[in-house]
Design a protein around this motif. Sequence first.
Motif, PDB file in Angstrom:
ATOM      1  N   ILE A 251      -3.237  -4.733  -5.747  1.00  0.00           N
ATOM      2  CA  ILE A 251      -4.095  -5.377  -4.751  1.00  0.00           C
ATOM      3  C   ILE A 251      -3.545  -6.769  -4.473  1.00  0.00           C
ATOM      4  O   ILE A 251      -3.442  -7.604  -5.371  1.00  0.00           O
ATOM      5  CB  ILE A 251      -5.546  -5.478  -5.256  1.00  0.00           C
TER       6      ILE A 251
ATOM      7  N   LYS B 210       0.830  -1.213   0.000  1.00  0.00           N
ATOM      8  CA  LYS B 210       0.000   0.000   0.000  1.00  0.00           C
ATOM      9  C   LYS B 210       0.862   1.259   0.000  1.00  0.00           C
ATOM     10  O   LYS B 210       0.438   2.312  -0.482  1.00  0.00           O
ATOM     11  CB  LYS B 210      -0.948  -0.009   1.193  1.00  0.00           C
TER      12      LYS B 210
ATOM     13  N   GLU C 175     -11.766  -4.251  -4.953  1.00  0.00           N
ATOM     14  CA  GLU C 175     -11.483  -2.827  -4.845  1.00  0.00           C
ATOM     15  C   GLU C 175     -10.195  -2.642  -4.060  1.00  0.00           C
ATOM     16  O   GLU C 175      -9.764  -3.516  -3.298  1.00  0.00           O
ATOM     17  CB  GLU C 175     -12.651  -2.120  -4.161  1.00  0.00           C
ATOM     18  N   ASN C 176      -9.579  -1.501  -4.249  1.00  0.00           N
ATOM     19  CA  ASN C 176      -8.253  -1.265  -3.695  1.00  0.00           C
ATOM     20  C   ASN C 176      -8.196  -1.501  -2.190  1.00  0.00           C
ATOM     21  O   ASN C 176      -7.223  -2.046  -1.669  1.00  0.00           O
ATOM     22  CB  ASN C 176      -7.789   0.148  -4.043  1.00  0.00           C
ATOM     23  N   HIS C 177      -9.256  -1.105  -1.469  1.00  0.00           N
ATOM     24  CA  HIS C 177      -9.239  -1.222  -0.012  1.00  0.00           C
ATOM     25  C   HIS C 177      -9.338  -2.676   0.467  1.00  0.00           C
ATOM     26  O   HIS C 177      -9.169  -2.952   1.659  1.00  0.00           O
ATOM     27  CB  HIS C 177     -10.376  -0.401   0.599  1.00  0.00           C
ATOM     28  N   GLN C 178      -9.599  -3.605  -0.441  1.00  0.00           N
ATOM     29  CA  GLN C 178      -9.726  -5.012  -0.062  1.00  0.00           C
ATOM     30  C   GLN C 178      -8.399  -5.765  -0.111  1.00  0.00           C
ATOM     31  O   GLN C 178      -8.357  -6.969   0.135  1.00  0.00           O
ATOM     32  CB  GLN C 178     -10.753  -5.708  -0.954  1.00  0.00           C
TER      33      GLN C 178
END
Length: 243
Positions: A182, A175, A226-229
């Motif tokens: 991802i 990150k 999604e990126n946050h996953q």
Amino acid sequence: MMSKAALVVGASQGIGLEFARQLLDRVDRVYATYRSPDCDLFQLDSPSLERLQLDLTDEAQIERTIAKIKSETSELHYIINCVGVLHDGAMQPEKSLRHLNGDQLLKYFQINSIGAVLLAKHVQPLLKHRDRSVLATISAKVGSIGDNQLGGWYGYRASKAALNMFMRTTAIEYKRTCPNAIVVNLHPGTTDTRLSKPFQKSVPPEKLFSVDRTVRQLLDVIDQLENHQGGEFFSWDGTQIPW
């Protein structure tokens, strides 16, 4: 438009081979690794496919393989690691503590856990680009500590749990260094491969997937990420698996 490239590690047979086959329809170049030349990968023929010999337990080989890819491209968009062992001619999953031995446990961790994080170490520069990319590692639901109700399979369970921790920790670092990448762990479900063959008798027919179905389902999960996953653990149907 920039060309897209994928790397499938452990594409000799089964799920890895099918990932290579289906990714050829999505990207311009597929790098696919194999450990022994006597494998099904050589039956897959495409000008967009490059086969690379790699033993994921040997970091020097990982470094050389990634250097070869870097000499041809600066970006990868899919990295799928399908390397794993449950049994072979000399080892079987342990049903009880009395079946444990240190050499077998070390082999489980070397193949199922350590190789994956060393791969993540060396592919990192190829994911430092602006496009969305995915580093997906095939794990197993039996590696979930929270879901373990049956016991047994000590080495396989523990090595997959270690794999999950390695990749979650990798996701945290990525990150910062590769914000568009991802990192995800995937449970494929029981698939009709050599790995699952000795254990298929207790599996209902509707829960035994063909490799084609498994890979299509996993690519669907990858597409919807999604990126946050990043750093999470998902099953073949997109549901999240507890650690």
